[in-house]
Enzyme design. Structure first.
Site, PDB file in Angstrom:
ATOM      1  N   GLU A 291       1.049  -1.382  -0.029  1.00 40.17           N
ATOM      2  CA  GLU A 291       0.033   0.105  -0.164  1.00 40.17           C
ATOM      3  C   GLU A 291       0.739   1.193   0.141  1.00 40.17           C
ATOM      4  O   GLU A 291       1.965   1.312   0.445  1.00 40.17           O
ATOM      5  CB  GLU A 291      -0.805   0.135   1.256  1.00 40.17           C
ATOM      6  CG  GLU A 291      -0.233  -0.078   2.756  1.00 40.17           C
ATOM      7  CD  GLU A 291      -1.114  -0.129   3.544  1.00 40.17           C
ATOM      8  OE1 GLU A 291      -2.086  -0.876   3.803  1.00 40.17           O
ATOM      9  OE2 GLU A 291      -1.024   0.676   4.523  1.00 40.17           O
TER      10      GLU A 291
ATOM     11  N   CYS B 114       3.767   8.501   0.525  1.00 40.96           N
ATOM     12  CA  CYS B 114       4.116   7.607   1.568  1.00 40.96           C
ATOM     13  C   CYS B 114       4.376   6.291   0.808  1.00 40.96           C
ATOM     14  O   CYS B 114       3.387   5.599   0.665  1.00 40.96           O
ATOM     15  CB  CYS B 114       3.220   7.670   2.797  1.00 40.96           C
ATOM     16  SG  CYS B 114       3.685   6.459   3.860  1.00 40.96           S
TER      17      CYS B 114
ATOM     18  N   CYS C 257       6.309  -6.472   7.892  1.00 44.19           N
ATOM     19  CA  CYS C 257       7.149  -6.264   8.566  1.00 44.19           C
ATOM     20  C   CYS C 257       7.601  -6.929   9.627  1.00 44.19           C
ATOM     21  O   CYS C 257       6.738  -7.824  10.208  1.00 44.19           O
ATOM     22  CB  CYS C 257       6.709  -4.685   9.186  1.00 44.19           C
ATOM     23  SG  CYS C 257       8.105  -3.936  10.266  1.00 44.19           S
TER      24      CYS C 257
ATOM     25  N   CYS D 118       1.076  -1.329  15.776  1.00 45.14           N
ATOM     26  CA  CYS D 118       1.211  -1.196  14.350  1.00 45.14           C
ATOM     27  C   CYS D 118       0.531  -2.256  13.424  1.00 45.14           C
ATOM     28  O   CYS D 118       0.851  -3.457  13.863  1.00 45.14           O
ATOM     29  CB  CYS D 118       2.874  -0.915  13.729  1.00 45.14           C
ATOM     30  SG  CYS D 118       2.934  -0.719  11.922  1.00 45.14           S
TER      31      CYS D 118
ATOM     32  N   SER E  75      12.027   6.972   7.555  1.00 44.17           N
ATOM     33  CA  SER E  75      11.733   6.664   8.907  1.00 44.17           C
ATOM     34  C   SER E  75      12.246   5.222   9.368  1.00 44.17           C
ATOM     35  O   SER E  75      11.907   4.267   8.735  1.00 44.17           O
ATOM     36  CB  SER E  75      10.019   6.955   9.069  1.00 44.17           C
ATOM     37  OG  SER E  75       9.718   6.630  10.292  1.00 44.17           O
TER      38      SER E  75
ATOM     39  N   SER F 119      11.419   6.621  15.012  1.00 41.80           N
ATOM     40  CA  SER F 119      10.297   6.243  15.737  1.00 41.80           C
ATOM     41  C   SER F 119      10.523   5.986  17.144  1.00 41.80           C
ATOM     42  O   SER F 119      11.090   4.955  17.564  1.00 41.80           O
ATOM     43  CB  SER F 119       9.427   5.169  15.036  1.00 41.80           C
ATOM     44  OG  SER F 119       9.006   5.517  13.823  1.00 41.80           O
ATOM     45  N   LEU F 120      10.421   6.922  18.146  1.00 41.21           N
ATOM     46  CA  LEU F 120      10.735   6.641  19.404  1.00 41.21           C
ATOM     47  C   LEU F 120       9.738   6.303  20.360  1.00 41.21           C
ATOM     48  O   LEU F 120       9.682   5.121  21.013  1.00 41.21           O
ATOM     49  CB  LEU F 120      11.304   8.173  20.086  1.00 41.21           C
ATOM     50  CG  LEU F 120      12.056   8.165  21.253  1.00 41.21           C
ATOM     51  CD1 LEU F 120      13.426   7.155  21.114  1.00 41.21           C
ATOM     52  CD2 LEU F 120      12.743   9.529  21.503  1.00 41.21           C
ATOM     53  N   HIS F 121       8.485   6.923  20.419  1.00 41.86           N
ATOM     54  CA  HIS F 121       7.408   6.475  21.029  1.00 41.86           C
ATOM     55  C   HIS F 121       7.581   6.362  22.594  1.00 41.86           C
ATOM     56  O   HIS F 121       6.456   5.982  23.052  1.00 41.86           O
ATOM     57  CB  HIS F 121       6.991   5.395  20.330  1.00 41.86           C
ATOM     58  CG  HIS F 121       6.674   5.430  18.753  1.00 41.86           C
ATOM     59  ND1 HIS F 121       5.905   6.514  18.407  1.00 41.86           N
ATOM     60  CD2 HIS F 121       6.676   4.551  17.826  1.00 41.86           C
ATOM     61  CE1 HIS F 121       5.892   6.383  16.861  1.00 41.86           C
ATOM     62  NE2 HIS F 121       6.554   5.237  16.540  1.00 41.86           N
TER      63      HIS F 121
HETATM   64  N1  SAH Z   1       9.235   1.021  10.176  1.00 41.00           N
HETATM   65  C1  SAH Z   1       9.613   2.478  10.064  1.00 41.00           C
HETATM   66  C2  SAH Z   1       8.688   3.286   9.050  1.00 41.00           C
HETATM   67  C3  SAH Z   1       7.207   2.970   9.117  1.00 41.00           C
HETATM   68  S1  SAH Z   1       5.953   3.273  10.309  1.00 41.00           S
HETATM   69  C4  SAH Z   1       9.525   3.049  11.431  1.00 41.00           C
HETATM   70  O1  SAH Z   1       9.236   2.402  12.444  1.00 41.00           O
HETATM   71  O2  SAH Z   1       9.646   4.290  11.710  1.00 41.00           O
HETATM   72  C5  SAH Z   1       5.906   4.914  10.061  1.00 41.00           C
HETATM   73  C6  SAH Z   1       5.625   5.711  11.349  1.00 41.00           C
HETATM   74  O3  SAH Z   1       4.043   5.292  11.581  1.00 41.00           O
HETATM   75  C7  SAH Z   1       6.184   5.091  12.495  1.00 41.00           C
HETATM   76  O4  SAH Z   1       6.693   6.129  13.263  1.00 41.00           O
HETATM   77  C8  SAH Z   1       5.617   4.289  13.138  1.00 41.00           C
HETATM   78  O5  SAH Z   1       5.703   4.102  14.432  1.00 41.00           O
HETATM   79  C9  SAH Z   1       3.928   4.936  13.050  1.00 41.00           C
HETATM   80  N2  SAH Z   1       2.842   4.019  13.168  1.00 41.00           N
HETATM   81  C10 SAH Z   1       2.606   2.629  13.155  1.00 41.00           C
HETATM   82  N3  SAH Z   1       1.463   2.384  13.555  1.00 41.00           N
HETATM   83  C11 SAH Z   1       0.849   3.706  14.101  1.00 41.00           C
HETATM   84  C12 SAH Z   1      -0.326   3.795  14.591  1.00 41.00           C
HETATM   85  N4  SAH Z   1      -1.234   2.832  14.944  1.00 41.00           N
HETATM   86  N5  SAH Z   1      -0.478   5.103  14.879  1.00 41.00           N
HETATM   87  C13 SAH Z   1       0.118   5.894  14.638  1.00 41.00           C
HETATM   88  N6  SAH Z   1       1.521   5.957  14.271  1.00 41.00           N
HETATM   89  C14 SAH Z   1       1.699   4.830  13.890  1.00 41.00           C
END
Ligand code: SAH
Length: 344
Positions: free
Chosen positions: A93, A106, A113, A120, A192, A215-217
């Site tokens: 996608e 995007c 993955c 995710c 990313s 992606s720190l989160h």
């Molecule tokens: N694998 C890479 C890029 C793909 S995801 C990464 O981890 O950065 C792109 C971004 O979307 C990442 O920051 C990921 O953590 C975030 N993401 C994934 N699922 C999400 C969700 N349900 N809500 C908000 N952001 C999400």
């Protein structure tokens, strides 16, 4: 014998390939232009090549692109989500977003993955396949052709972990930024990653002027480990060290992505801890109210908590924005559309 996929070759590699099959290297540049500027999908359309050369190419090489399946338009904004199929039958996608400054696509870098982040959807079925550089680039070309537009920015934020598909991701960046092809400036490309630290160092060495998003989160290892398995391998300290190295090597500001999840990582203490972590780093934080994924049971933070979190960062001089959420009515969050398509 399997045919050589020339859509995935950088221009110099393609010139070298032409030489290796006994042709003049400049033919490689011509073919590169057909593939990445004119976006043709068949050798027969390359009309400045002789018939015999086109036939030779047909016999030995292939253009491994994508098949368009379906698109979904958001009713709330101008976001469009596309499903494509690879030659091997994997569904991927991509998302087109319209901003005041132009179009952004995007792209996905893998089908599925294997990073396993708990919020995710891309990771639910595991990794199916890496995408080739050509398959990543084709997502942009197919969308440009369908909508009759030029895309000016690219974010590698679809399904997959680009640094887990390192060489194809780098080839993709070199291909789409080549001025004999799509000519999308590297400065307008964002990669990313969930924080594969070793690979961030490798990427820094290439000195590509792209934007790195991490992606720190989470503000600390214990929260990060509870939502991102990769955090068991690399601590936040290690990720931050790699980020600093990347920004001093390239002079580029790092973007940190932070999905705000109700009750998980969105408290005042979490915001303060995050601000302390980011002190002294050339950084920008993207706060993303988490997109709920049914299976996971996570809820996005309240508007109040989002505002408070952002204000605390600002007060501590950490630049941040709350990301405008586009296309939520069409499952535009990573992996959601692909997943719901496969289930129906
Ligand atoms: N694998 C890479 C890029 C793909 S995801 C990464 O981890 O950065 C792109 C971004 O979307 C990442 O920051 C990921 O953590 C975030 N993401 C994934 N699922 C999400 C969700 N349900 N809500 C908000 N952001 C999400």
């Amino acid at each position: 014998m399997e045919k050589t996929d020339i859509l995935s070759m950088e221009k110099d590699t393609l010139c070298g390939y032409m030489k290796s099959v006994g042709e003049a290297p400049f033919r490689g540049k011509q073919i590169f232009g057909w593939l990445h500027m004119k976006m043709v999908k068949d050798f027969s359309e390359m009309t400045n090549l002789s018939k015999s050369l086109r036939q030779k190419l047909d016999e030995n090489a292939c253009i491994k692109g994508l098949k368009y399946i379906k698109k979904y338009k958001s009713s709330a904004d101008e976001t469009i989500k596309y499903l494509f199929e690879t030659e091997k039958g994997y569904i991927i996608e991509s998302v087109l977003m319209k901003y005041s400054y132009g179009y952004t696509v995007c792209v996905s870098t893998q089908a599925g993955c294997r990073m396993g982040c708990s919020f995710c959807a891309s990771t639910i079925g595991g990794l199916e396949s890496n995408l080739t550089a050509g398959e990543i680039a084709s997502q942009i070309y197919e969308i440009e052709k369908q909508e009759n537009i030029r895309v000016s920015r690219v974010v590698m934020m679809g399904c997959g972990e680009p640094l887990d598909n390192f060489s194809n991701s780098v080839a993709f960046i070199n291909i789409i930024s080549d001025s004999d092809g799509a000519g999308i400036s590297k400065r307008k490309i964002t990669l990313s990653t969930c924080g594969l630290t070793d690979k961030i160092y490798e990427l820094a060495e290439l000195d590509l002027p792209i934007t790195l998003a991490i992606s720190l989160h989470a503000p600390n290892d214990s929260i990060r480990r509870s939502i991102m398995p990769v955090a068991k391998k690399y601590s936040i300290d290690e990720v931050m060290k790699a980020a600093k190295d990347y920004s001093s090597e390239t002079g580029r500001r790092i973007t940190f992505e932070y999905a705000l999840i109700d009750g998980v990582n969105d408290s005042v203490e979490n915001a303060e801890e995050l601000a302390a972590r980011l002190r002294g780093i050339l950084a920008h934080v993207n706060l993303i109210p988490v997109n709920p994924v049914e299976e996971r049971g996570y809820k996005k933070s309240s508007e109040n908590n989002i505002r408070l979190f952002s204000n605390i960062l600002t007060a501590r001089s950490v630049e941040n924005t709350v990301r405008r959420r586009l296309g939520t009515d069409i499952d535009a969050a990573c992996g959601q559309l692909r997943k719901s398509f496969k289930e129906h």
